[in-house]
Scaffold this motif. Structure first.
Motif, short mmCIF file in Angstrom:
data_model
loop_
_atom_site.label_atom_id
_atom_site.label_comp_id
_atom_site.label_asym_id
_atom_site.label_seq_id
_atom_site.Cartn_x
_atom_site.Cartn_y
_atom_site.Cartn_z
N VAL A 132 0.85 -1.19 0.00
CA VAL A 132 0.00 0.00 0.00
C VAL A 132 0.89 1.24 0.00
O VAL A 132 1.82 1.33 0.82
CB VAL A 132 -0.92 0.01 1.24
CG1 VAL A 132 -1.84 1.22 1.20
CG2 VAL A 132 -1.72 -1.28 1.33
N PRO A 133 0.64 2.20 -0.88
CA PRO A 133 1.43 3.44 -0.88
C PRO A 133 1.37 4.12 0.48
O PRO A 133 0.32 4.14 1.13
CB PRO A 133 0.76 4.30 -1.96
CG PRO A 133 0.04 3.33 -2.82
CD PRO A 133 -0.39 2.21 -1.94
N GLU A 134 2.50 4.66 0.91
CA GLU A 134 2.57 5.26 2.24
C GLU A 134 1.49 6.32 2.45
O GLU A 134 0.90 6.40 3.52
CB GLU A 134 3.96 5.86 2.45
CG GLU A 134 4.20 6.37 3.85
CD GLU A 134 5.62 6.84 4.05
OE1 GLU A 134 6.06 6.89 5.21
OE2 GLU A 134 6.30 7.13 3.05
N LEU A 190 -5.83 5.82 5.01
CA LEU A 190 -7.14 5.81 4.36
C LEU A 190 -7.66 4.39 4.23
O LEU A 190 -8.79 4.09 4.63
CB LEU A 190 -7.04 6.45 2.98
CG LEU A 190 -8.23 6.20 2.03
CD1 LEU A 190 -9.50 6.80 2.60
CD2 LEU A 190 -7.92 6.74 0.64
N LEU A 191 -6.85 3.50 3.68
CA LEU A 191 -7.30 2.13 3.46
C LEU A 191 -7.63 1.44 4.78
O LEU A 191 -8.66 0.76 4.90
CB LEU A 191 -6.21 1.34 2.72
CG LEU A 191 -6.56 -0.09 2.34
CD1 LEU A 191 -7.80 -0.14 1.45
CD2 LEU A 191 -5.38 -0.76 1.65
N VAL A 192 -6.79 1.63 5.79
CA VAL A 192 -7.01 0.98 7.08
C VAL A 192 -8.26 1.54 7.75
O VAL A 192 -9.07 0.79 8.32
CB VAL A 192 -5.78 1.14 7.98
CG1 VAL A 192 -6.08 0.65 9.40
CG2 VAL A 192 -4.59 0.37 7.40
N PHE A 193 -8.43 2.85 7.71
CA PHE A 193 -9.60 3.47 8.36
C PHE A 193 -10.90 2.91 7.78
O PHE A 193 -11.82 2.55 8.51
CB PHE A 193 -9.56 4.99 8.19
CG PHE A 193 -10.69 5.71 8.87
CD1 PHE A 193 -10.65 5.98 10.24
CD2 PHE A 193 -11.82 6.11 8.16
CE1 PHE A 193 -11.69 6.64 10.88
CE2 PHE A 193 -12.87 6.77 8.79
CZ PHE A 193 -12.81 7.03 10.15
N THR A 241 -6.39 12.47 -3.52
CA THR A 241 -5.02 12.08 -3.85
C THR A 241 -4.70 10.69 -3.33
O THR A 241 -4.08 9.87 -4.03
CB THR A 241 -4.02 13.09 -3.26
OG1 THR A 241 -4.27 14.39 -3.82
CG2 THR A 241 -2.59 12.69 -3.57
N ALA A 242 -5.12 10.40 -2.10
CA ALA A 242 -4.86 9.09 -1.51
C ALA A 242 -5.57 7.99 -2.30
O ALA A 242 -5.01 6.90 -2.51
CB ALA A 242 -5.30 9.08 -0.05
N LEU A 243 -6.79 8.27 -2.75
CA LEU A 243 -7.52 7.29 -3.56
C LEU A 243 -6.82 7.06 -4.90
O LEU A 243 -6.71 5.92 -5.37
CB LEU A 243 -8.96 7.78 -3.80
CG LEU A 243 -9.91 7.68 -2.61
CD1 LEU A 243 -11.19 8.46 -2.89
CD2 LEU A 243 -10.23 6.22 -2.30
N TRP A 244 -6.33 8.13 -5.49
CA TRP A 244 -5.62 8.02 -6.78
C TRP A 244 -4.35 7.18 -6.62
O TRP A 244 -4.03 6.34 -7.47
CB TRP A 244 -5.28 9.42 -7.28
CG TRP A 244 -4.46 9.39 -8.54
CD1 TRP A 244 -4.91 9.25 -9.82
CD2 TRP A 244 -3.03 9.51 -8.61
NE1 TRP A 244 -3.85 9.25 -10.69
CE2 TRP A 244 -2.68 9.41 -9.98
CE3 TRP A 244 -2.03 9.67 -7.67
CZ2 TRP A 244 -1.36 9.48 -10.42
CZ3 TRP A 244 -0.71 9.75 -8.10
CH2 TRP A 244 -0.38 9.65 -9.46
N LEU A 273 -3.83 4.80 -4.49
CA LEU A 273 -4.21 3.39 -4.37
C LEU A 273 -4.46 2.78 -5.75
O LEU A 273 -3.94 1.70 -6.07
CB LEU A 273 -5.48 3.25 -3.52
CG LEU A 273 -5.34 3.26 -2.01
CD1 LEU A 273 -6.72 3.15 -1.37
CD2 LEU A 273 -4.43 2.14 -1.52
N ARG A 274 -5.27 3.45 -6.54
CA ARG A 274 -5.59 2.93 -7.87
C ARG A 274 -4.33 2.82 -8.74
O ARG A 274 -4.15 1.85 -9.48
CB ARG A 274 -6.64 3.80 -8.54
CG ARG A 274 -8.02 3.71 -7.89
CD ARG A 274 -9.07 4.39 -8.76
NE ARG A 274 -8.87 5.83 -8.81
CZ ARG A 274 -9.45 6.70 -7.98
NH1 ARG A 274 -10.27 6.26 -7.04
NH2 ARG A 274 -9.23 7.99 -8.11
N SER A 275 -3.45 3.81 -8.62
CA SER A 275 -2.23 3.80 -9.43
C SER A 275 -1.30 2.66 -9.04
O SER A 275 -0.46 2.23 -9.83
CB SER A 275 -1.48 5.14 -9.28
OG SER A 275 -2.28 6.21 -9.76
N SER A 276 -1.44 2.18 -7.81
CA SER A 276 -0.60 1.08 -7.33
C SER A 276 -1.20 -0.29 -7.64
O SER A 276 -0.64 -1.31 -7.25
CB SER A 276 -0.40 1.22 -5.81
OG SER A 276 0.27 2.42 -5.51
N GLY A 277 -2.33 -0.31 -8.30
CA GLY A 277 -2.96 -1.56 -8.65
C GLY A 277 -3.90 -2.10 -7.60
O GLY A 277 -4.33 -3.25 -7.68
#
Length: 247
Positions: free
Chosen positions: A37-39, A44-47, A80-83, A85-89
């Motif tokens: 997961v991108p730093e 965001l993902l955990v929350f 930005t955080a959502l972007w 995530l998507r950019s990281s696959g």
């Protein structure tokens, strides 16, 4: 550790099923591939994941994760955080206009072990549940080094639930005559919280059930000394009577 770039490794997985791993994570396994997961997107993902399938409003997410900036800036940080995530696959978040949620069908390891503990506590555990192999040590200290209030609350909730589950598990194992596994489960609980009297009592009772009276007294003596050293108190009289009644 910086997670600015996703790393993928081949891992066994059920095709079409995504797994979010918070224990020793966070990372995602999707279709047999592992993604870090991108730093900038971890919190965001955990929350959202800790809502356990429930949708949460974008405004609540942004306000909780970025409380010291303006509402518009927080909303921008969220986008930005959502972007990232998507950019990281990583595509396990469903982003609706007003809400966020984890994609249906995604398994989250912390809730798998939480569900196991829940079945032990409420008495609905089946035969397969009566095994220490379901326990994961990392679940006791969920995401160490994270100090957000919402993490601290969830960490302590899971910790207490697992301690109760380990005590019940050790009792069930002893009832089935599986004393080695029972001792392991009870000792796991006492190692997690050495001052927890209910865990020490469970361990002592298993020693007594197995006929190991000297070991039961040794456990009691060590616990008594620990209580005196740490808190300046003695064990409950009921525990003392339990041990000293043995001849």
């Amino acid at each position: 550790m910086t997670h600015s770039q996703a790393r993928t490794d081949s891992l066994p997985s059920i095709e079409g099923t995504a797994h979010l791993c918070l224990l020793d994570g966070p990372y995602v396994v999707d279709n047999g591939r592992r993604f870090l997961v991108p730093e900038g997107s971890e919190r965001l993902l955990v929350f959202v994941a800790l809502r356990n399938g429930q949708a949460v409003s974008r405004r609540k997410v942004a306000g909780t994760l970025w409380p010291s900036v303006t509402e518009d800036r927080a909303a921008g940080n969220l986008r930005t955080a959502l972007w990232r995530l998507r950019s990281s696959g990583i595509h396990i978040l469903d982003a609706e206009r007003h809400t966020l949620s984890v994609r249906v069908g995604t398994s989250i390891d912390v809730f798998t072990i939480d569900a196991w503990a829940g079945r032990l506590v409420d008495g609905s555990a089946d035969h397969d549940d009566i095994s220490i192999r379901h326990f994961h040590p990392a679940a006791i200290e969920l995401l160490p080094g994270w100090y957000d209030d919402w993490i601290i609350f969830e960490r302590e909730r899971i910790r207490q639930k697992l301690l109760h589950a380990l005590e019940i598990l050790s009792e069930r194992l002893a009832q089935e005559g599986r004393f080695g596994e029972a001792i392991e489960a009870a000792m796991t609980a006492t190692e997690i919280d050495p001052l927890r009297e209910s865990a020490q009592r469970t361990l002592i009772l298993i020693h007594l059930s197995e006929g190991n009276f000297a070991q039961a007294r040794h456990t009691y003596t060590a616990y008594s000394r620990l209580l005196e050293s740490e808190l300046g108190i003695a064990p409950a009289p009921e525990l003392a009577r339990l041990v000293h009644s043995v001849r």
